[in-house]
Design a protein around this motif. Structure first.
Motif, PDB file in Angstrom:
ATOM      1  N   ILE A  44      49.671  34.325  51.301  1.00  0.00           N
ATOM      2  CA  ILE A  44      49.073  34.915  50.094  1.00  0.00           C
ATOM      3  C   ILE A  44      48.105  36.033  50.464  1.00  0.00           C
ATOM      4  O   ILE A  44      47.216  35.857  51.299  1.00  0.00           O
ATOM      5  N   LYS A  45      48.292  37.151  49.853  1.00  0.00           N
ATOM      6  CA  LYS A  45      47.402  38.298  50.031  1.00  0.00           C
ATOM      7  C   LYS A  45      46.567  38.486  48.768  1.00  0.00           C
ATOM      8  O   LYS A  45      47.030  38.195  47.663  1.00  0.00           O
ATOM      9  N   MET A  46      45.356  38.980  48.943  1.00  0.00           N
ATOM     10  CA  MET A  46      44.475  39.221  47.805  1.00  0.00           C
ATOM     11  C   MET A  46      43.914  40.629  47.893  1.00  0.00           C
ATOM     12  O   MET A  46      43.417  41.040  48.943  1.00  0.00           O
ATOM     13  N   LYS A  47      44.010  41.339  46.791  1.00  0.00           N
ATOM     14  CA  LYS A  47      43.437  42.683  46.712  1.00  0.00           C
ATOM     15  C   LYS A  47      42.320  42.671  45.677  1.00  0.00           C
ATOM     16  O   LYS A  47      42.542  42.314  44.515  1.00  0.00           O
ATOM     17  N   VAL A  48      41.127  43.035  46.108  1.00  0.00           N
ATOM     18  CA  VAL A  48      39.990  43.077  45.195  1.00  0.00           C
ATOM     19  C   VAL A  48      39.940  44.446  44.538  1.00  0.00           C
ATOM     20  O   VAL A  48      39.935  45.471  45.206  1.00  0.00           O
ATOM     21  N   PHE A  49      39.938  44.446  43.204  1.00  0.00           N
ATOM     22  CA  PHE A  49      39.820  45.695  42.454  1.00  0.00           C
ATOM     23  C   PHE A  49      38.353  45.916  42.120  1.00  0.00           C
ATOM     24  O   PHE A  49      37.655  45.000  41.701  1.00  0.00           O
ATOM     25  N   THR A  50      37.898  47.112  42.284  1.00  0.00           N
ATOM     26  CA  THR A  50      36.473  47.400  42.085  1.00  0.00           C
ATOM     27  C   THR A  50      36.217  48.247  40.848  1.00  0.00           C
ATOM     28  O   THR A  50      35.093  48.668  40.602  1.00  0.00           O
ATOM     29  N   GLY A  52      36.261  47.413  37.650  1.00  0.00           N
ATOM     30  CA  GLY A  52      35.506  46.759  36.594  1.00  0.00           C
ATOM     31  C   GLY A  52      34.013  46.816  36.848  1.00  0.00           C
ATOM     32  O   GLY A  52      33.564  46.811  37.988  1.00  0.00           O
ATOM     33  N   ILE A  53      33.224  46.878  35.763  1.00  0.00           N
ATOM     34  CA  ILE A  53      31.773  46.909  35.919  1.00  0.00           C
ATOM     35  C   ILE A  53      31.114  45.686  35.312  1.00  0.00           C
ATOM     36  O   ILE A  53      29.901  45.630  35.201  1.00  0.00           O
ATOM     37  N   THR A  54      31.915  44.693  34.910  1.00  0.00           N
ATOM     38  CA  THR A  54      31.318  43.440  34.420  1.00  0.00           C
ATOM     39  C   THR A  54      31.943  42.209  35.044  1.00  0.00           C
ATOM     40  O   THR A  54      31.360  41.137  34.982  1.00  0.00           O
ATOM     41  N   ASN A  55      33.126  42.321  35.643  1.00  0.00           N
ATOM     42  CA  ASN A  55      33.829  41.164  36.189  1.00  0.00           C
ATOM     43  C   ASN A  55      34.358  41.483  37.584  1.00  0.00           C
ATOM     44  O   ASN A  55      34.455  42.641  37.968  1.00  0.00           O
ATOM     45  N   GLN A  56      34.706  40.415  38.315  1.00  0.00           N
ATOM     46  CA  GLN A  56      35.411  40.606  39.576  1.00  0.00           C
ATOM     47  C   GLN A  56      36.886  40.329  39.339  1.00  0.00           C
ATOM     48  O   GLN A  56      37.249  39.326  38.728  1.00  0.00           O
ATOM     49  N   LEU A  57      37.740  41.228  39.789  1.00  0.00           N
ATOM     50  CA  LEU A  57      39.173  41.132  39.537  1.00  0.00           C
ATOM     51  C   LEU A  57      39.929  41.193  40.848  1.00  0.00           C
ATOM     52  O   LEU A  57      39.686  42.075  41.664  1.00  0.00           O
ATOM     53  N   MET A  58      40.848  40.230  41.041  1.00  0.00           N
ATOM     54  CA  MET A  58      41.627  40.151  42.271  1.00  0.00           C
ATOM     55  C   MET A  58      43.110  40.025  41.956  1.00  0.00           C
ATOM     56  O   MET A  58      43.501  39.207  41.115  1.00  0.00           O
ATOM     57  N   GLY A  59      43.921  40.827  42.630  1.00  0.00           N
ATOM     58  CA  GLY A  59      45.359  40.688  42.545  1.00  0.00           C
ATOM     59  C   GLY A  59      45.856  39.809  43.671  1.00  0.00           C
ATOM     60  O   GLY A  59      45.517  40.028  44.834  1.00  0.00           O
ATOM     61  N   CYS A  60      46.657  38.799  43.345  1.00  0.00           N
ATOM     62  CA  CYS A  60      47.152  37.827  44.336  1.00  0.00           C
ATOM     63  C   CYS A  60      48.675  37.902  44.376  1.00  0.00           C
ATOM     64  O   CYS A  60      49.334  37.869  43.335  1.00  0.00           O
ATOM     65  N   PHE A  61      49.221  37.964  45.591  1.00  0.00           N
ATOM     66  CA  PHE A  61      50.651  38.195  45.697  1.00  0.00           C
ATOM     67  C   PHE A  61      51.159  37.783  47.069  1.00  0.00           C
ATOM     68  O   PHE A  61      50.393  37.602  48.018  1.00  0.00           O
ATOM     69  N   VAL A  62      52.479  37.656  47.163  1.00  0.00           N
ATOM     70  CA  VAL A  62      53.186  37.470  48.423  1.00  0.00           C
ATOM     71  C   VAL A  62      54.192  38.599  48.517  1.00  0.00           C
ATOM     72  O   VAL A  62      54.983  38.805  47.596  1.00  0.00           O
ATOM     73  N   GLY A  63      54.159  39.346  49.593  1.00  0.00           N
ATOM     74  CA  GLY A  63      55.028  40.511  49.713  1.00  0.00           C
ATOM     75  C   GLY A  63      54.310  41.743  49.217  1.00  0.00           C
ATOM     76  O   GLY A  63      53.405  42.251  49.866  1.00  0.00           O
ATOM     77  N   SER A  64      54.679  42.205  48.003  1.00  0.00           N
ATOM     78  CA  SER A  64      54.081  43.414  47.429  1.00  0.00           C
ATOM     79  C   SER A  64      53.433  43.091  46.089  1.00  0.00           C
ATOM     80  O   SER A  64      53.970  42.300  45.300  1.00  0.00           O
ATOM     81  N   LEU A  65      52.315  43.726  45.823  1.00  0.00           N
ATOM     82  CA  LEU A  65      51.626  43.525  44.555  1.00  0.00           C
ATOM     83  C   LEU A  65      52.486  43.969  43.380  1.00  0.00           C
ATOM     84  O   LEU A  65      52.368  43.429  42.268  1.00  0.00           O
ATOM     85  N   GLN A  66      53.359  44.938  43.600  1.00  0.00           N
ATOM     86  CA  GLN A  66      54.179  45.472  42.510  1.00  0.00           C
ATOM     87  C   GLN A  66      55.416  44.621  42.227  1.00  0.00           C
ATOM     88  O   GLN A  66      56.159  44.905  41.280  1.00  0.00           O
ATOM     89  N   GLU A  67      55.648  43.568  43.024  1.00  0.00           N
ATOM     90  CA  GLU A  67      56.779  42.688  42.761  1.00  0.00           C
ATOM     91  C   GLU A  67      56.431  41.728  41.633  1.00  0.00           C
ATOM     92  O   GLU A  67      55.264  41.457  41.355  1.00  0.00           O
ATOM     93  N   SER A  68      57.443  41.209  40.968  1.00  0.00           N
ATOM     94  CA  SER A  68      57.212  40.266  39.880  1.00  0.00           C
ATOM     95  C   SER A  68      56.581  38.988  40.428  1.00  0.00           C
ATOM     96  O   SER A  68      56.830  38.588  41.564  1.00  0.00           O
TER      97      SER A  68
END
Length: 360
Positions: A44-50, A52-68
């Motif tokens: 599992i990979k995690m990408k932190v998006f910065t 947002g200015i009120t919340n912490q947002l992370m994309g979680c994926f296996v392989g590519s974030l753009q995959e379903s």
């Protein structure tokens, strides 16, 4: 922890997990163990998006974030429960997803939610002025504004209630003499009495100009717009403030966001020519979506233009109050004080001009 349970929010799965804002991986893996049990933790990979200015947002994926199958995990910001109705947010997620205007929400947890990753890229500020892009945004907003709830009960417009709530919270925050307030903020923002008077003035003026109440996003800054270049489409994300509001507020609020957030510059506010083209695309979409003849007249565009100018004042006023609260409570590294001052400065700069506009 007890694993998970169904809660009364439209039968949404609720997981008794708390994600540590400073060390989120452990809590996120617990969530994914339920939502994506086929994923191996080590993959599992995690990408932190910065953005947002009120919340912490992370994309979680296996392989590519753009995959379903990718999952977004949003951890709520500190003290945001004071002014964000989390149950209403979940309801808005479900309504918009049902009407193909939003991602699927997977679950809630103790301090956040998990939902479907919307493929594409976060819109860049410079793209807002490109006709091909802003017409997509206008069209999407028209679709959302056309959504009707399957209920005989009249919908409630939340603007004045929300503004009064923010003002009360600001009063409480600034009345706390033990809190470390910035002298810059206290010296440069209007007094509570002035803010209260301004809110009543806004309410009297704007309640009489005939803008309809529709389902609104209410926070359409650039970072809440996902652009899919391959499909030639945009999608809106993050529904913390989504609810029924004045049509012209949602549009005027978006126009204010042309000025940006980190380095707010109102010289970037859209020129009247761009606004009118934007509004034409919006009206075509809205009228088509509600089953009306999609032909748009100059008179319709002019009427909406005036309403939007006026409601852009309410947008600046509301987010000025919000920024004061963020300056008081948020742990996120952002100059909320400067943002509040900038919002109120522009409100007072444009108030007389916009109040003077007539619908005829």
């Amino acid at each position: 922890m007890d694993g998970g349970s169904k809660c009364p929010r439209g039968q949404l799965l609720h997981l008794d997990v708390c994600v540590d804002e400073q060390k989120p991986r452990g809590g996120v893996l617990e969530l994914l163990g339920r939502l994506r049990p086929q994923w191996k933790p080590q993959d599992i990979k995690m990408k932190v998006f910065t953005e947002g200015i009120t919340n912490q947002l992370m994309g979680c994926f296996v392989g590519s974030l753009q995959e379903s199958g990718a999952v977004l995990v949003r951890v709520y910001g500190r003290m945001t429960e004071l002014y964000v109705d989390r149950e209403r947010e979940v309801e808005m997620f479900q309504i918009l997803h049902t009407h193909n205007c939003g991602p699927q929400i997977y679950c809630s947890f103790r301090n956040g939610i998990c939902y479907e990753f919307v493929r594409g890229t976060v819109l860049d500020d410079t793209l807002l002025t490109q006709p091909a892009i802003y017409r997509l945004i206008a069209t999407e907003m028209g679709k959302i504004h056309s959504i009707k709830l399957e209920s005989d009960n009249p919908v409630e417009n939340i603007l004045w209630k929300k503004m009064a709530q923010f003002l009360k919270l600001v009063h409480n925050a600034l009345s706390n003499t033990t809190a470390p307030h910035s002298s810059k903020l206290l010296q440069e923002i209007p007094s509570i009495e002035t803010l209260s008077d301004e809110m009543e003035t806004l309410k009297r003026h704007l309640s009489q100009i005939g803008s309809p109440t529709v389902l609104c996003h209410n926070d359409l800054l650039t970072k809440n717009i996902i652009y899919d270049n391959k499909e030639g489409m945009v999608r809106f994300i993050d529904y913390e403030y989504a609810d029924f509001n004045y049509q012209a507020f949602d549009i005027g609020n978006h126009f204010n966001e042309f000025a940006g957030t980190s380095d707010t510059d109102y010289s970037l506010y859209p020129r009247p020519e761009l606004q009118r083209d934007w509004l034409t695309a919006y009206l075509e979409s809205y009228k088509h979506s509600v089953g009306l003849e999609a032909t748009v007249t100059e008179l319709e565009v002019q009427k909406l233009y005036v309403q939007v100018c006026k409601f852009s004042l309410a947008s600046n006023f509301l987010w000025g109050l919000w920024a004061i609260l963020q300056a008081r409570y948020s742990s996120i590294d952002f100059d909320f004080e400067r943002y509040a001052i900038t919002r109120f400065d522009y409100y007072f700069e444009k108030k007389e001009e916009y109040f003077g506009l007539t619908l005829s």
